[in-house]
Design an enzyme around this catalytic site. Structure first.
Site, PDB file in Angstrom:
ATOM      1  N   ASP A 231       0.867  -1.170   0.000  1.00 49.55           N
ATOM      2  CA  ASP A 231       0.000   0.000   0.000  1.00 49.55           C
ATOM      3  C   ASP A 231       0.910   1.228   0.000  1.00 49.55           C
ATOM      4  O   ASP A 231       1.566   1.517   1.001  1.00 49.55           O
ATOM      5  CB  ASP A 231      -0.901  -0.001   1.232  1.00 49.55           C
ATOM      6  CG  ASP A 231      -1.881   1.166   1.245  1.00 49.55           C
ATOM      7  OD1 ASP A 231      -1.768   2.061   0.377  1.00 49.55           O
ATOM      8  OD2 ASP A 231      -2.749   1.195   2.136  1.00 49.55           O
TER       9      ASP A 231
ATOM     10  N   ASN B 199       2.778   4.943 -11.842  1.00 51.43           N
ATOM     11  CA  ASN B 199       1.459   4.998 -12.451  1.00 51.43           C
ATOM     12  C   ASN B 199       0.345   5.051 -11.409  1.00 51.43           C
ATOM     13  O   ASN B 199      -0.745   5.547 -11.682  1.00 51.43           O
ATOM     14  CB  ASN B 199       1.295   3.760 -13.351  1.00 51.43           C
ATOM     15  CG  ASN B 199      -0.125   3.507 -13.755  1.00 51.43           C
ATOM     16  OD1 ASN B 199      -0.698   4.255 -14.535  1.00 51.43           O
ATOM     17  ND2 ASN B 199      -0.725   2.437 -13.232  1.00 51.43           N
TER      18      ASN B 199
ATOM     19  N   TYR C 226      -5.944  16.470  -5.367  1.00 50.75           N
ATOM     20  CA  TYR C 226      -5.495  15.740  -6.554  1.00 50.75           C
ATOM     21  C   TYR C 226      -4.754  16.675  -7.514  1.00 50.75           C
ATOM     22  O   TYR C 226      -3.647  16.366  -7.967  1.00 50.75           O
ATOM     23  CB  TYR C 226      -6.707  15.119  -7.243  1.00 50.75           C
ATOM     24  CG  TYR C 226      -6.368  14.201  -8.395  1.00 50.75           C
ATOM     25  CD1 TYR C 226      -5.841  12.935  -8.171  1.00 50.75           C
ATOM     26  CD2 TYR C 226      -6.607  14.591  -9.716  1.00 50.75           C
ATOM     27  CE1 TYR C 226      -5.550  12.075  -9.228  1.00 50.75           C
ATOM     28  CE2 TYR C 226      -6.326  13.746 -10.776  1.00 50.75           C
ATOM     29  CZ  TYR C 226      -5.793  12.492 -10.536  1.00 50.75           C
ATOM     30  OH  TYR C 226      -5.511  11.663 -11.582  1.00 50.75           O
TER      31      TYR C 226
ATOM     32  N   LYS D  38      -0.784  16.386  -8.372  1.00 48.51           N
ATOM     33  CA  LYS D  38      -0.439  16.077  -9.757  1.00 48.51           C
ATOM     34  C   LYS D  38       0.376  17.219 -10.372  1.00 48.51           C
ATOM     35  O   LYS D  38       1.289  16.975 -11.171  1.00 48.51           O
ATOM     36  CB  LYS D  38      -1.696  15.800 -10.583  1.00 48.51           C
ATOM     37  CG  LYS D  38      -2.365  14.468 -10.268  1.00 48.51           C
ATOM     38  CD  LYS D  38      -1.503  13.274 -10.692  1.00 48.51           C
ATOM     39  CE  LYS D  38      -2.251  11.958 -10.564  1.00 48.51           C
ATOM     40  NZ  LYS D  38      -1.492  10.799 -11.071  1.00 48.51           N
TER      41      LYS D  38
END
Length: 241
Positions: free
Chosen positions: A51, A77, A141, A145
Site C-alpha cells: 500500500d 502509475n 489531486y 499532480k
C-alpha cells in the site's frame, strides 16, 4: 542484448497492466507494485504487494526490490483521486495524496538510483493528469499532480548527466476504474463528457500506454523534463467533470 527491468506502480490493472504487458512483449522484466493481485500473469512479471499510502511499507518494498532487481525503468502509475469541493477538502487529503503521488516515487527512485547511475541509463516516468491545470472538486489531486510536474523537471535536470531521463504523461479523462468511480460507466454523464471532448471521445488505456512506450524507449534519450498531455485536446481549454 541489454536486459531492461521496469518497476511499475499500479501495474496490476488498467494503464499499468497494459504497459507492463507491452514491455514484457519487448523482452523486459516487469516488477508490479499494487495493493491487489495483478489481473494478468507472465513468467516475466514479478508482483510485490504494498500500500503506497503507507510510508514505512513503501520503504521496505523499495529496499526489497532494489536488492532483488536491477531496475532500469521506474514508472509511477499508481494514483488516487479523492474528490472534494473546497469546503470539504482537508489537510489529510493533501497529506495522503502527497504520499502516494510524490513521496512513494521519491522513495522508490532513491532505492533504484544507484543502479541507474552505475549503468549511466534510466527512464523515470510519471502518470500525471490534465487535472494539474485545474478541475472542480480536485483540490488535493490537482495540487499533487501539479507537484509531479515540478518534481519531474527538477529530477530531469539533476539526472540528465547520468543518462537518466524523467518525463510525465498527463492523461485526460480515460476509461479506467478511477474514472468510473466518479462517473458511472455507461451513464448519460459519461456520454455527455465524451461529446464535449475536442476529439469527440474519452481516452482509452491504450492511448496512454502508447505515450509511455515512447518515453520508455532506450533510443529516446534527448527528451527529458517534459509533460505530454494525452487528453484529446482537453488541456487546451476548460473541462468540467
Amino acid at each position: 542484448m541489454t536486459q531492461y527491468t521496469a518497476l511499475i506502480t499500479g501495474g496490476s490493472k488498467g494503464i499499468g497492466a497494459d504497459l507492463g504487458q507491452r514491455l514484457v512483449e519487448k523482452g523486459y522484466q516487469v516488477v508490479s507494485l499494487s495493493r491487489g493481485k495483478p489481473e494478468w500473469s507472465n513468467a516475466a512479471l514479478h508482483h510485490v504487494e504494498v500500500d503506497l499510502l503507507d510510508t514505512e511499507a513503501t520503504k521496505q518494498a523499495a529496499k526489497q526490490i532494489a536488492a532483488a532487481h536491477k531496475i532500469t525503468h521506474l514508472i509511477h502509475n499508481a494514483g488516487i483521486i479523492w474528490p472534494n469541493l473546497l469546503e470539504d477538502a482537508t489537510p489529510e487529503d493533501l497529506a495522503g495524496l502527497t504520499q502516494i503521488h510524490l513521496g512513494a516515487p521519491l522513495t522508490l527512485l532513491q532505492a533504484c538510483l544507484p543502479n541507474m547511475k552505475a549503468n549511466h541509463f534510466g527512464r523515470v516516468l510519471f502518470n500525471g493528469s490534465r487535472a494539474a491545470l485545474g478541475v472542480p472538486t480536485r483540490t488535493a489531486y490537482s495540487a499533487t499532480k501539479a507537484g509531479i510536474i515540478g518534481m519531474a523537471r527538477t529530477w530531469a535536470l539533476e539526472l540528465a548527466p547520468h543518462g537518466i531521463t524523467v518525463n510525465v504523461v498527463a492523461p485526460g479523462p480515460v476509461q479506467t476504474d478511477n474514472f468510473w468511480d466518479i462517473i458511472p460507466k455507461g451513464s448519460a454523464r459519461e456520454a455527455e463528457l465524451a461529446k464535449r471532448m475536442p476529439v469527440g471521445r474519452l481516452g482509452t488505456v491504450r492511448d496512454i500506454s502508447n505515450a509511455f512506450m515512447f518515453f520508455c524507449d532506450p533510443e529516446n534519450s534527448f527528451v527529458t523534463g517534459q509533460t505530454l498531455y494525452v487528453c484529446g485536446g482537453a488541456s487546451v481549454g476548460t473541462l468540467a467533470l
